[in-house]
Motif scaffolding. Structure first.
Motif, PDB file in Angstrom:
ATOM      1  N   HIS A   1      40.073  66.163  36.729  1.00 35.49           N
ATOM      2  CA  HIS A   1      41.219  66.639  37.512  1.00 35.49           C
ATOM      3  C   HIS A   1      40.761  67.642  38.562  1.00 35.49           C
ATOM      4  N   SER A   2      39.817  68.475  38.185  1.00 34.70           N
ATOM      5  CA  SER A   2      39.390  69.527  39.094  1.00 34.70           C
ATOM      6  C   SER A   2      37.890  69.743  38.913  1.00 34.70           C
ATOM      7  N   LYS A   3      37.138  69.307  39.927  1.00 31.08           N
ATOM      8  CA  LYS A   3      35.675  69.254  39.809  1.00 31.08           C
ATOM      9  C   LYS A   3      35.029  70.618  39.593  1.00 31.08           C
ATOM     10  N   ASP A   4      35.625  71.654  40.174  1.00 29.53           N
ATOM     11  CA  ASP A   4      34.996  72.980  40.080  1.00 29.53           C
ATOM     12  C   ASP A   4      35.308  73.685  38.771  1.00 29.53           C
ATOM     13  N   LEU A   5      36.099  73.024  37.964  1.00 34.57           N
ATOM     14  CA  LEU A   5      36.503  73.672  36.728  1.00 34.57           C
ATOM     15  C   LEU A   5      35.283  74.001  35.863  1.00 34.57           C
ATOM     16  N   ASP A   6      35.342  75.165  35.256  1.00 33.02           N
ATOM     17  CA  ASP A   6      34.283  75.569  34.344  1.00 33.02           C
ATOM     18  C   ASP A   6      34.851  75.398  32.928  1.00 33.02           C
ATOM     19  N   ALA A   7      34.219  74.530  32.144  1.00 34.92           N
ATOM     20  CA  ALA A   7      34.728  74.300  30.795  1.00 34.92           C
ATOM     21  C   ALA A   7      33.640  74.620  29.781  1.00 34.92           C
ATOM     22  N   SER A   8      33.996  75.415  28.779  1.00 38.38           N
ATOM     23  CA  SER A   8      33.049  75.755  27.725  1.00 38.38           C
ATOM     24  C   SER A   8      33.648  75.377  26.382  1.00 38.38           C
ATOM     25  N   ILE A   9      32.799  74.821  25.525  1.00 36.70           N
ATOM     26  CA  ILE A   9      33.252  74.500  24.177  1.00 36.70           C
ATOM     27  C   ILE A   9      32.495  75.387  23.190  1.00 36.70           C
ATOM     28  N   PHE A  10      33.242  76.173  22.439  1.00 41.46           N
ATOM     29  CA  PHE A  10      32.629  77.052  21.435  1.00 41.46           C
ATOM     30  C   PHE A  10      32.705  76.355  20.084  1.00 41.46           C
ATOM     31  N   TYR A  11      31.569  76.144  19.471  1.00 41.80           N
ATOM     32  CA  TYR A  11      31.551  75.267  18.299  1.00 41.80           C
ATOM     33  C   TYR A  11      30.550  75.735  17.247  1.00 41.80           C
ATOM     34  N   MET A  12      30.648  75.135  16.064  1.00 40.70           N
ATOM     35  CA  MET A  12      29.658  75.376  15.003  1.00 40.70           C
ATOM     36  C   MET A  12      28.646  74.240  14.985  1.00 40.70           C
ATOM     37  N   ASP A  13      29.155  73.003  14.887  1.00 40.11           N
ATOM     38  CA  ASP A  13      28.334  71.810  15.017  1.00 40.11           C
ATOM     39  C   ASP A  13      29.153  70.841  15.842  1.00 40.11           C
ATOM     40  N   ILE A  14      28.508  70.117  16.753  1.00 47.29           N
ATOM     41  CA  ILE A  14      29.253  69.074  17.460  1.00 47.29           C
ATOM     42  C   ILE A  14      29.171  67.809  16.621  1.00 47.29           C
TER      43      ILE A  14
ATOM     44  N   SER B   1      16.143  72.674 -10.710  1.00 52.57           N
ATOM     45  CA  SER B   1      16.969  73.773 -10.219  1.00 52.57           C
ATOM     46  C   SER B   1      16.162  74.845  -9.501  1.00 52.57           C
ATOM     47  N   ARG B   2      14.833  74.835  -9.665  1.00 53.22           N
ATOM     48  CA  ARG B   2      14.060  75.919  -9.049  1.00 53.22           C
ATOM     49  C   ARG B   2      13.548  75.568  -7.651  1.00 53.22           C
ATOM     50  N   ALA B   3      13.795  74.339  -7.222  1.00 51.48           N
ATOM     51  CA  ALA B   3      13.293  73.953  -5.901  1.00 51.48           C
ATOM     52  C   ALA B   3      14.055  74.699  -4.796  1.00 51.48           C
ATOM     53  N   ASN B   4      13.279  75.184  -3.828  1.00 52.09           N
ATOM     54  CA  ASN B   4      13.910  75.770  -2.651  1.00 52.09           C
ATOM     55  C   ASN B   4      14.159  74.658  -1.636  1.00 52.09           C
ATOM     56  N   ILE B   5      15.322  74.674  -1.043  1.00 48.39           N
ATOM     57  CA  ILE B   5      15.694  73.593  -0.133  1.00 48.39           C
ATOM     58  C   ILE B   5      15.846  74.118   1.282  1.00 48.39           C
ATOM     59  N   TYR B   6      15.189  73.416   2.207  1.00 47.52           N
ATOM     60  CA  TYR B   6      15.272  73.789   3.623  1.00 47.52           C
ATOM     61  C   TYR B   6      15.758  72.577   4.404  1.00 47.52           C
ATOM     62  N   PHE B   7      16.644  72.812   5.338  1.00 50.09           N
ATOM     63  CA  PHE B   7      17.112  71.736   6.215  1.00 50.09           C
ATOM     64  C   PHE B   7      16.705  72.037   7.648  1.00 50.09           C
ATOM     65  N   ALA B   8      16.033  71.072   8.283  1.00 50.10           N
ATOM     66  CA  ALA B   8      15.847  71.163   9.733  1.00 50.10           C
ATOM     67  C   ALA B   8      16.841  70.176  10.333  1.00 50.10           C
ATOM     68  N   TYR B   9      17.781  70.667  11.118  1.00 47.66           N
ATOM     69  CA  TYR B   9      18.888  69.810  11.574  1.00 47.66           C
ATOM     70  C   TYR B   9      19.234  70.113  13.016  1.00 47.66           C
ATOM     71  N   ARG B  10      20.008  69.231  13.604  1.00 51.67           N
ATOM     72  CA  ARG B  10      20.481  69.475  14.980  1.00 51.67           C
ATOM     73  C   ARG B  10      21.954  69.877  14.969  1.00 51.67           C
ATOM     74  N   ASP B  11      22.773  69.065  14.332  1.00 49.38           N
ATOM     75  CA  ASP B  11      24.140  69.460  13.999  1.00 49.38           C
ATOM     76  C   ASP B  11      24.355  68.901  12.605  1.00 49.38           C
ATOM     77  N   ILE B  12      24.975  69.660  11.742  1.00 49.86           N
ATOM     78  CA  ILE B  12      25.311  69.090  10.441  1.00 49.86           C
ATOM     79  C   ILE B  12      26.643  68.370  10.591  1.00 49.86           C
ATOM     80  N   ARG B  13      26.601  67.072  10.302  1.00 50.73           N
ATOM     81  CA  ARG B  13      27.799  66.264  10.556  1.00 50.73           C
ATOM     82  C   ARG B  13      28.420  65.750   9.259  1.00 50.73           C
ATOM     83  N   THR B  14      28.738  66.677   8.396  1.00 47.55           N
ATOM     84  CA  THR B  14      29.428  66.317   7.152  1.00 47.55           C
ATOM     85  C   THR B  14      30.920  66.365   7.417  1.00 47.55           C
ATOM     86  N   TYR B  15      31.400  65.315   8.081  1.00 46.17           N
ATOM     87  CA  TYR B  15      32.800  65.274   8.490  1.00 46.17           C
ATOM     88  C   TYR B  15      33.696  64.986   7.292  1.00 46.17           C
TER      89      TYR B  15
END
Lengths: 139, 1018, 321
Positions: free
Chosen positions: B284-297, B777-791
């Motif tokens: 609608h308006s090319k100069d519009l500045d739009a920002s999306i504030f998010y946790m994961d996309i 139960s003693r294992a340490n768990i690490y996740f390398a992720y981009r967005d967590i998508r558990t919708y």
């Protein structure tokens, strides 16, 4: 009534532009009473000859309108149409038909206001050009 | 179960309810569609556009709405609620209350005079309060049914006993203040619940300033603001000062993923919704500045990531991963947002408008309804269902679909609706049926030898037309037109009296063509066609001139010119009518068998849905056993047992009398078309066999991407998620202690070559991490992720994992985790993983005992071959491309071919099952008919003129026309042609024409005004 | 070895090795200014084949206008650049199969326009013509003229970008590849810069000359409809009178019918008895097709003809916003 009123043929696809024209009416949007609408299933049905024939029989302008890219009820009819218009429009202008006489647009079923605007604009353009003469067959 | 009723009650007429109703009706089932509001359509009409194609929402929905309204087997009950249900599955008795409408729908012509006169202004519910409506109104301008209703709690007469203005102004006497609520009893074999969602109301959550600050709006309000038919006409302005905003912030997860308010689920659609709105706003308006504030996309659906990428890189939408700490209104109405980045930095930024991306929740009143239905809801108030039976509720015979089931977007709602239908039909007693028009057969007059005798009827529509257009003058003028035998003006062309009058005139004047000049053919053509057909004329000998919607209503202040225009329109309509010819819809016989390609979970589920409805299914599987990818799945997040379910499903398929399974078999060729396919395949013993069948279901599945990244080929300690799941199942862990386990997400997904999200990997990794915790139960768990998508509801498991101490490190594609062996020469060496921690802004090194890669899902290579054989398209990722991404998610453009499971796009078990059942339902809409009718408006060939150049074949989206290789001329498949006419306009030779819109008919329209036009000045 | 010798040898080999049942080439014409089509089925006949400035005929028209004759036969064909593009289009438009045709490219330096030669001889009849390369010698009763080749070339050749076959099985000599040609667009641009009223006046003046003889269509390698739209009567598409709007519409539609298919061989213009500048519209259309769809008629044998194809994200500025 003494003033010259342009007469413009509008070829509209059933699913989007014709519905948009209906919506304009239902919303009581006012636009010039210049257009004469022909309903076709899809803008893909429009043979360039329709446009030439209409100009020859004396319409002062022609508008063809279909669904926006991606919206076509028949998946890709408007893309097929777009290629034809993309060649026809510059060719008509090339041979000297005034640019404002033949127009194409995409109007969706929800764009009653856009329909009213497009009709207003093409009417103003054609009014400025005056009655068509160039491709009109004199009887 | 003796008195099975072939009737189904559908609750809720949103897109899910509409789809379910249409599917059922097409199978020959009688449907009662119960809707609380005054219109069908649900939430979709409120949307301006739909992602990821930016389709106009009304454009795609309105054909389905009218189809639903017109279907002889569907009865729509608006303003109605279910009160009570008793009886058994197969024979329920449902008590429904239909509220008084106070307007007689038979008499109402939707002219709107009542609304114009009504003095009571109230907030418009459809436009979420952004516009006023009246106490008598139409719910929205394109609502169906179109008739007006009175809101009794606001109507002056009904509340205070004074006014009656609407009654005075109504030209047809449709107002009935004495109207009463009606109770009706419906016997139904099954019930489908599709009551949908309400948007989360952020009113009680002060921190966002909603309602306190005029320039903080919800995403639904913003959608209406963006809409061309909305209250602002698509010109977004701020409520505080009517100025267009230059800077907009979208705040995600408002009312979603929020443990603090017991809403620990992801609403699944809001990320894409915000991306769409930001794109549309920027268009609608090319100069519009739009920002999306998010946790994961969470752009996890088909083609969603490409849309996300386009928003960011093409449209320049800014994506800011941060939490909003505070919003303060400035004196000019702008909003100062305080937000924190991952690293703890705090920033202030001023925006003109803030859009709250509100989550989805079940419709108000769902709990009461659930009590009446005696079904269980989950802790968030959505309808409970099990992983393996996603559309079943806790009550037998009652099914659920749409977002009432769980938060979902449009295509998934459509899928679940068709899926619910597959469940419902099991409680019915459906045979195959012949299509009947429902009326007694009237012998059609042969008009072929006659010259055209046109009858013209010009409608006043009360004062809707006659108030502007000189209707009598138009009717007079028409008398002089060539071939017009009769012309008259009528008060309401669509009234029962007038329809009878038209029939009489046909008889009296021997009319063989009829023109009605009135409103729009989009709503009224079917009615008039039925009428002339009742008088023995072929229904296609009818033409309409739209002198209301496209004339009197649009030129209210120019009566003379509107009259001139009406005359022209009538002249043009007569021009076309003169050349109309009778058209026939020819029957196409449907073979009752189905072919299912692929014997994985989707293929088997679909086959069972079809076979349980009494149809023979041929299942062709390339491997030596059934089960596909599911053979490698051992756990589910909700604790259910996939292997047990798989074993049961395989047994059901193998034992089913109607299913023939062909293992180790490959398809060589598929010829034919809907109802009449012929398939050649090589069976397990290498011999060629032939099958004939009416439909094809493509369920070819997917496969795990073979990666070479992260030392996968070199280290035994780097394994895929699939391998890890088997390891957990067999408890065969690598030697030594299992202390440090790193999960790497998006291996091969969302990057060059595979620009899509594989959707299931995040939930799968969370699931397996939790399994690991339960075993080690003693294992340490690490996740390398981009967005967590558990919708959806998977979110709660993700937060549980997070709360349990698992550490999450976000990475970007240009800063992937690095993996190296601690001891390069030892194949069993532990591996050193270097991750960048965006919170601490430095590298973290982990000596991992195990690295688990979430590798992408690839489409199988044979898709290409199958796509060519069936002439169906693949998208750029090699996934099958459905007929419409929103509203026809399991159909192909070519009739009689359906898709489900991973062949369509990556999805989890429950979603595959839902889609497989949906494909089964859609297949049954054909298989349940002995024959279908081809369209009347289809293309035809004059072979003597055809030069066989093949342009028609290239432009046809339905594979309905091809050049016969022997004869070298075009041949049209009447069964597949949809009548768009693209081939006709592309034929240089004039060999093609479109029945109902022939060149000759259209030429006569263009030429109709010739004589007037040459006169030049009127 | 010169082109003609090379060509003869190639044809002979193709015939003797039974690679083709028939070969389409040119032989010296009974009139000196135009070569005649040659149908070769024997090695002997191959000796009559020539290639020079008189070989204007686009032989591919035999594939379409005489379709039945060529069905199920292996046919060899000698092609200039433009002819080769026609052959490619014939293949894309399912008129012939690639495996049934052997394409033999000849290096083309343009073909003559009879009208230009006659202008140079001031109307005197030419009895003999010798193609010397840069010059062409014409002899007649009592005169002999050496003409600069460029002066007598067909205007289509002067504007040619693809003088030799892009798709071929054999090539008789060195292929020149793409020839940049600025001149080609100059006339178009100049015309475009005129006010629309002037353009219309010129168009009207030009097409008012048309006598609707359809010679342009009859020689066009891309016009092969069984019945041309202009000859169809049920319904009548357009008027067949010489009234100028009828003529303009005929030519506009014909141009749209050959959009993405016109190989700009210039046959129409050479055939036009009224000297109408027919190619101008064709070139304008070709420019648009290339600019908008990135397509040049008959260049890509793996492509699709422009007007049977589309892409989702094409330029659409011409659509009203």
């Amino acid at each position: 009534m003494s003033e010259w009123q342009p007469r413009i043929l509008a070829i509209l696809c059933n699913w989007c532009s014709y519905a948009g024209a209906d919506l304009a009416g239902v919303s009581r949007m006012q636009y010039p009473p210049s257009i004469r609408v022909v309903r076709v299933p899809c803008s893909g049905r429009v043979d360039p000859l329709f446009i030439l024939k209409s100009l020859q029989s004396g319409f002062d302008g022609v508008l063809v309108s279909g669904c926006h890219p991606g919206d076509c009820h028949y998946i890709s009819g408007n893309y097929v149409a777009r290629r034809k218009f993309a060649v026809l429009k510059p060719l008509l202008e090339f041979i000297g038909v005034e640019p404002g006489r033949v127009q194409f647009s995409w109007i969706s079923a929800g764009e009653g206001d856009r329909f009213a605007k497009v009709v207003t604009r093409i009417t103003e353009d054609v009014r400025e050009l005056g009655p068509a003469t160039r491709l009109v067959k004199k009887l | 179960m003796k008195n099975k009723k072939n009737t189904v009650l559908v609750l809720g007429a949103g897109i899910a309810g509409i789809q379910a109703s249409l599917d059922l009706a097409e199978m020959g089932v009688e449907v009662h569609l119960i809707e609380g509001t005054p219109t069908i359509g649900g939430r979709m009409p409120q949307l301006d556009k739909t992602f990821p194609t930016n389709d106009c929402s009304m454009c795609i929905l309105s054909p389905k709405m009218s189809e639903c309204a017109r279907h002889p087997l569907i009865t729509i009950h608006i303003k109605s609620t279910l009160e009570e249900i008793s009886g058994e599955p197969g024979a329920f008795t449902c008590r429904v209350i239909e509220q008084a409408k106070y307007v007689d729908p038979v008499k109402c012509v939707s002219c709107g005079l009542c609304e114009a006169k009504c003095p009571v202004k109230i907030d418009d519910e459809f436009d979420v309060g952004l516009r006023k409506t009246k106490a008598i109104s139409r719910y929205f301008l394109q609502s169906i049914p179109s008739e007006y209703t009175i809101n009794p709690s606001h109507c002056l007469y009904l509340t205070k006993g004074v006014c009656k203005l609407c009654e005075k102004v109504c030209p047809t006497g449709a107002i009935n203040y004495d109207d009463k609520d009606r109770e009706i009893e419906i016997s139904a074999g099954a019930v489908i619940l599709a009551t949908g969602i309400d948007p989360f109301n952020p009113l009680g959550f002060g921190q966002y300033g909603y309602h306190r600050y005029p320039n903080v709006v919800t995403s639904l309000e913003f959608e209406r603001m963006l809409s061309a038919s909305g209250p602002l006409g698509g010109h977004v302005v701020r409520a505080s000062d009517d100025k267009p905003p230059k800077k907009i912030a979208f705040l995600q997860c408002i009312g979603s993923r929020d443990e603090g308010i017991d809403r620990n689920y992801c609403s699944s659609a809001c990320c894409m919704f915000a991306i769409k709105q930001s794109i549309i706003a920027k268009e609608h308006s090319k100069d519009l500045d739009a920002s999306i504030f998010y946790m994961d996309i969470r752009a996890f659906g088909k083609d969603f990531d490409k849309y996300y990428d386009k928003a960011e890189n093409h449209y320049g939408v800014k994506f800011k991963r941060s939490k909003i700490a505070d919003i303060v209104e400035l004196p000019d109405g702008s909003l100062d947002l305080k937000y924190t980045f991952e690293n703890g930095d705090i920033q202030h930024e001023v925006f003109d408008l803030v859009v709250l991306s509100i989550g989805l929740q079940p419709r108000t009143g769902s709990r009461k309804l659930a009590d009446k239905l005696d079904i269980r809801l989950n802790k968030f108030g959505f309808c409970h269902s099990d992983t393996f039976t996603p559309q079943e509720t806790t009550r037998q015979g009652v099914f659920v679909c749409g977002a009432m089931n769980n938060p979902k977007d449009i295509p998934e709602s459509v899928v679940s609706a068709s899926g619910a239908v597959a469940g419902a039909v099991k409680f019915l007693n459906l045979g195959r049926h012949d299509i009947s028009t429902g009326e007694e057969e009237i012998i059609e007059k042969d008009v072929s030898g006659e010259r055209p005798r046109v009858g013209v009827f010009v409608c006043h529509c009360g004062i809707n037309i006659a108030g502007v257009v000189d209707v009598k003058n138009v009717a007079e003028m028409a008398k002089d037109l060539k071939n017009v035998e009769h012309s008259e003006d009528v008060m309401y062309a669509c009234s029962t009296d007038c329809l009878e009058l038209i029939k009489e005139r046909i008889e009296e004047h021997g009319l063989n063509r009829v023109v009605v000049a009135a409103c729009t053919p989009r709503t009224h053509e079917p009615l008039f066609r039925d009428t002339i057909s009742g008088a023995g004329l072929n229904p296609y000998l009818f033409e309409m001139a739209n002198i209301r919607d496209q004339c009197s209503w649009a030129h209210m202040n120019e009566p003379e010119l509107a009259t001139e225009k009406s005359k022209d329109l009538v002249e043009m309509a007569v021009g076309k009518a003169r050349n109309l010819t009778p058209l026939k819809r020819l029957p196409i016989a449907i073979d009752p068998e189905a072919l299912v390609v692929g014997g994985g979970l989707a293929g088997m589920t679909c086959a069972l849905a079809i076979a349980d409805a009494g149809h023979q299914v041929f299942m062709v599987e390339k491997e030596s056993s059934l089960g596909g990818n599911m053979k490698d799945i051992f756990f589910n997040l909700d604790g259910s047992d996939p292997q047990q379910f798989l074993a049961e499903t395989i047994r059901k398929v193998e034992d089913h009398p109607e299913i023939r399974v062909f293992l180790n078999s490959t398809i060589e060729d598929i010829a034919g078309y809907v109802g009449n396919f012929r398939t050649m395949f090589t069976n397990g013993s290498g011999q060629q066999e032939e099958l004939t069948h009416g439909v094809v279901v493509v369920a070819t599945g997917g496969s795990e991407h073979k990666t070479t990244e992260y030392l996968y080929d070199e280290s035994s300690r780097v394994i895929t998620q699939k391998e890890f799941e088997r390891m957990l199942q067999e408890e065969k862990f690598p030697p030594g202690k299992l202390r440090e386990v790193v999960f790497v997400q998006c291996v091969g997904s969302r990057e060059e070559g595979r620009m899509y999200c594989s959707r299931v990997c995040c939930s799968k990794a969370v699931k397996n991490a939790r399994q690991l915790q339960s075993k080690k139960s003693r294992a340490n768990i690490y996740f390398a992720y981009r967005d967590i998508r558990t919708y959806g509801f998977s979110e709660q498991y993700y937060s549980e994992l997070r709360n349990s101490g698992a550490l999450f490190f976000r990475y970007t594609p240009d800063n992937k985790p690095e993996v190296e062996k601690v001891h390069p020469d030892d194949p069993e060496s532990r591996v050193r993983v270097t991750l960048f921690d965006p919170v601490l802004e430095k590298d973290v090194v982990i000596e991992a005992d195990l690295v688990v890669l979430a590798t992408a899902i690839d489409p199988p290579e044979e898709n290409l071959k199958l796509a060519k054989m069936l002439k169906i398209p693949l998208n750029s990722d090699g996934l099958f491309l459905e007929a419409h991404v929103k509203l026809r998610p399991v159909d192909f453009a070519t009739d009689g071919i359906f898709v489900c499971g991973l062949a369509h796009s990556p999805k989890d078990m429950s979603e595959s099952i839902a889609q497989a059942k949906a494909a089964g339902s859609r297949a049954l809409t054909f298989l349940k008919k002995n024959s279908i009718l081809a369209e009347g408006t289809i293309a035809e060939v004059r072979t003597d003129r055809c030069s066989g150049c093949g342009y028609c074949e290239d432009v046809c989206a339905y594979a309905a026309i091809e050049i016969d290789p022997e004869e070298g001329v075009a041949v049209i498949n009447d069964a597949l042609c949809k009548g768009c006419g693209a081939c006709v306009a592309s034929c240089r030779c004039g060999a093609l024409d479109l029945r109902g819109f022939t060149n000759e008919q259209l030429f006569s329209v263009f030429d109709a005004l010739e004589i007037d036009a040459v006169e030049g000045i009127v | 070895m010169n082109t003609t010798d090379n060509l003869r040898k190639t044809i002979k080999t193709l015939i003797s090795e039974k690679k083709v049942d028939l070969f389409l080439g040119w032989e010296k014409g009974s009139l000196p200014l135009s070569a005649t089509p040659l149908f070769v089925t024997t090695g002997e006949q191959a000796e009559r084949a020539i290639f020079d400035v008189t070989c204007g005929n686009n032989l591919s028209i035999y594939f379409t206008k005489d379709k039945k004759q060529y069905a199920n036969k292996k046919v060899g064909i000698a092609v200039k650049g433009c002819d080769a593009r026609s052959v490619v289009l014939n293949i894309l438009e399912k008129q012939i199969k690639r495996e049934d045709v052997v394409i033999v490219g000849v290096p083309c330096n343009g073909v003559l326009d009879k009208k230009k030669v006659l202008a140079a001889t001031e109307g005197r009849e030419v009895l003999e013509l010798v193609d010397n390369g840069d010059t062409v010698t014409v002899k007649g009763k009592g005169f002999e003229l050496s003409l600069n080749r460029q002066e007598i070339l067909s205007s289509s050749c002067l504007a040619c970008i693809y003088p030799d076959a892009q798709e071929y099985d054999f090539f008789m000599g060195e292929a020149r590849g793409e020839v940049p040609n600025e001149e080609r667009v100059k006339e178009i641009i100049d015309f475009q810069n005129l006010p629309d009223s002037d353009r219309w006046e010129q168009t009207r003046a030009e097409y008012q000359k048309c006598i609707r003889c359809y010679a342009c269509r009859n020689v066009c390698p891309s016009c092969y409809c069984n019945v041309c739209f202009v000859d169809q009567n049920d319904p009548k598409w357009i008027g067949s009178t010489c009234e100028y709007t009828d003529s303009v519409i005929f030519h506009v539609i014909r141009n749209l019918h050959v959009a993405g298919r016109c190989v700009e061989c210039g046959a129409c213009e050479r055939a036009c008895p009224m000297d109408i500048n027919l190619l101008m519209m064709n070139r304008k259309v070709a420019m648009e097709v290339k600019d908008r769809f990135g397509d040049v008629a008959g260049l890509d044998i793996n492509g699709k003809p422009a007007m049977s194809d589309f892409k989702e994200d094409e330029k659409q500025k011409f659509i009203m916003g």
